[in-house]
Enzyme design. Sequence first.
Site, PDB file in Angstrom:
ATOM      1  N   LYS A  85       0.843  -1.191   0.000  1.00 45.65           N
ATOM      2  CA  LYS A  85       0.000   0.000   0.000  1.00 45.65           C
ATOM      3  C   LYS A  85       0.879   1.241   0.000  1.00 45.65           C
ATOM      4  O   LYS A  85       1.883   1.288   0.731  1.00 45.65           O
ATOM      5  CB  LYS A  85      -0.907  -0.035   1.235  1.00 45.65           C
ATOM      6  CG  LYS A  85      -1.920   1.085   1.349  1.00 45.65           C
ATOM      7  CD  LYS A  85      -2.786   0.863   2.586  1.00 45.65           C
ATOM      8  CE  LYS A  85      -3.840   1.923   2.790  1.00 45.65           C
ATOM      9  NZ  LYS A  85      -4.663   1.651   3.997  1.00 45.65           N
ATOM     10  N   SER A 159      -9.379   1.574   3.256  1.00 47.54           N
ATOM     11  CA  SER A 159      -8.639   2.408   2.346  1.00 47.54           C
ATOM     12  C   SER A 159      -7.644   1.625   1.488  1.00 47.54           C
ATOM     13  O   SER A 159      -7.122   2.145   0.501  1.00 47.54           O
ATOM     14  CB  SER A 159      -7.876   3.481   3.150  1.00 47.54           C
ATOM     15  OG  SER A 159      -6.948   2.887   4.047  1.00 47.54           O
ATOM     16  N   SER A 183      -9.601  -0.781   7.411  1.00 48.58           N
ATOM     17  CA  SER A 183      -9.054  -0.713   6.051  1.00 48.58           C
ATOM     18  C   SER A 183      -8.383  -1.996   5.593  1.00 48.58           C
ATOM     19  O   SER A 183      -8.139  -2.170   4.395  1.00 48.58           O
ATOM     20  CB  SER A 183      -8.050   0.439   5.957  1.00 48.58           C
ATOM     21  OG  SER A 183      -8.693   1.674   6.178  1.00 48.58           O
TER      22      SER A 183
END
Length: 460
Positions: A85, A159, A183
């Site tokens: 990420k 997210s 997330s």
Amino acid sequence: MMKPGAGPGADEMRFSRLQEAYASGERTPVDVVHEVYKRIAARGEDGVWIHLESEDKLLARAQELEARRADADELPLYGVPFAVKDNIDVAGVPTTAACPEYAYTPEESAPCVNLLLDAGAIFVGKTNLDQFALGLVGVRTPYGVARNPFHPDYIPGGSSSGSAVAVAGGLVSFALGTDTAGSGRVPAGFNNIVGLKPSRGLVSTRGVVPACRTLDCVSVFALEASDALCALDAMAAPDEDPYSRALPAGASLAMADISPEELKAGVPLAGQRDFLGDDEAQSAYEKGVERIEATGAAVREVDFSPFFEAAKLLYGGPWMAERLAAIEDFIGAKPEALHPVTRELIAGAARYSAVDAFRAFYRLEGLKREAKKAWKDIDFMLVPTTPTAYTIEEIRADPVALNANLGMYTNFVNLLDLCAVAVPNGFYANGLPIGMTLIAPAFREGFLCAVAEEFPAGAG
């Protein structure tokens, strides 16, 4: 557990499949790198990647590993491709947190990334996310929405959107996310994969752009719980990060031996289960509970009110101010650089005072005491990953309220110092996945993943 993933050949990316292929000589890391790039090209512009390493660089890494083939038994992630990420540092690669004007290029990788590389993994690239990891939807980004491989009209979840889609699409074997409010679990639910949220501090968050430093966790997306646990085991190491924690004496990240008939699963009281009118999500959850019960596990209802109240603290209290503290200088200097929803939420956190913070801390301690009572009679909790699902257009029309709805069963986990693993649990009639999440007290990841491996498959 239900077969995860959606991309062609995703099943071939499981750790065990790769290890078998490498051991037999059927495949090599170079073969896998070529295959990864073919799959990424086939997906086209799918909104997954913010940065993709060059194929030549990955081939050089693969050749380096092949030269160490004799040591493969000492490298638990030998030749396993992974994504990161883009709020986690990788040396020499820009970290953007999905905000181009915030970008910087770190000289050092986050410790968690270095540990994965030391274990033999192959870094493929950095993935898309809700800007500054604020959101459970995956649409608050200037890099486009990561395309849900099951239904392109629906959000991928956030997210950690790009990381989840990369795994579900069979582009990598596992991916790192972060998890503050859910997330690392919500995107797993919408992409039919596993999302392991470890105990706070078990993986160092040094080298991670903070959301809420007191709550942030590095999470893992994978096709199987055992794969996620293997990656976690490689990363779990205390360091100088002040929020880092070591496994307590007697705890282990090994897959636990369990007897389902001896387990006690906790579920919210019938009157406390809220699906916001989504009958399909409710039916899938009830069937999941029935399947767990059919394994011989006892299912017991627990009062979920302290968990729900704790969940509301996260976005209705001073932890939003902690998000402001993380990027206060940047948002003060360049407010126009933020996504409009992100800017509105973070800037609004300035209204919280120190008095508000202490009141929330006091209330949280009381809720921890109340919630602790539930664990006297159960081994783990079984909750929906999300109460419902939304299309991209629905989220854009009502970005704040609908996002908040998605955290109903996730927001409380880090506040109450728990660990969790999201697993597949069936599908909507339109083909979109539905998730279930298993929750336990901190440092019980090996136990939870063992339960997840035994979770019976749902329909779809």
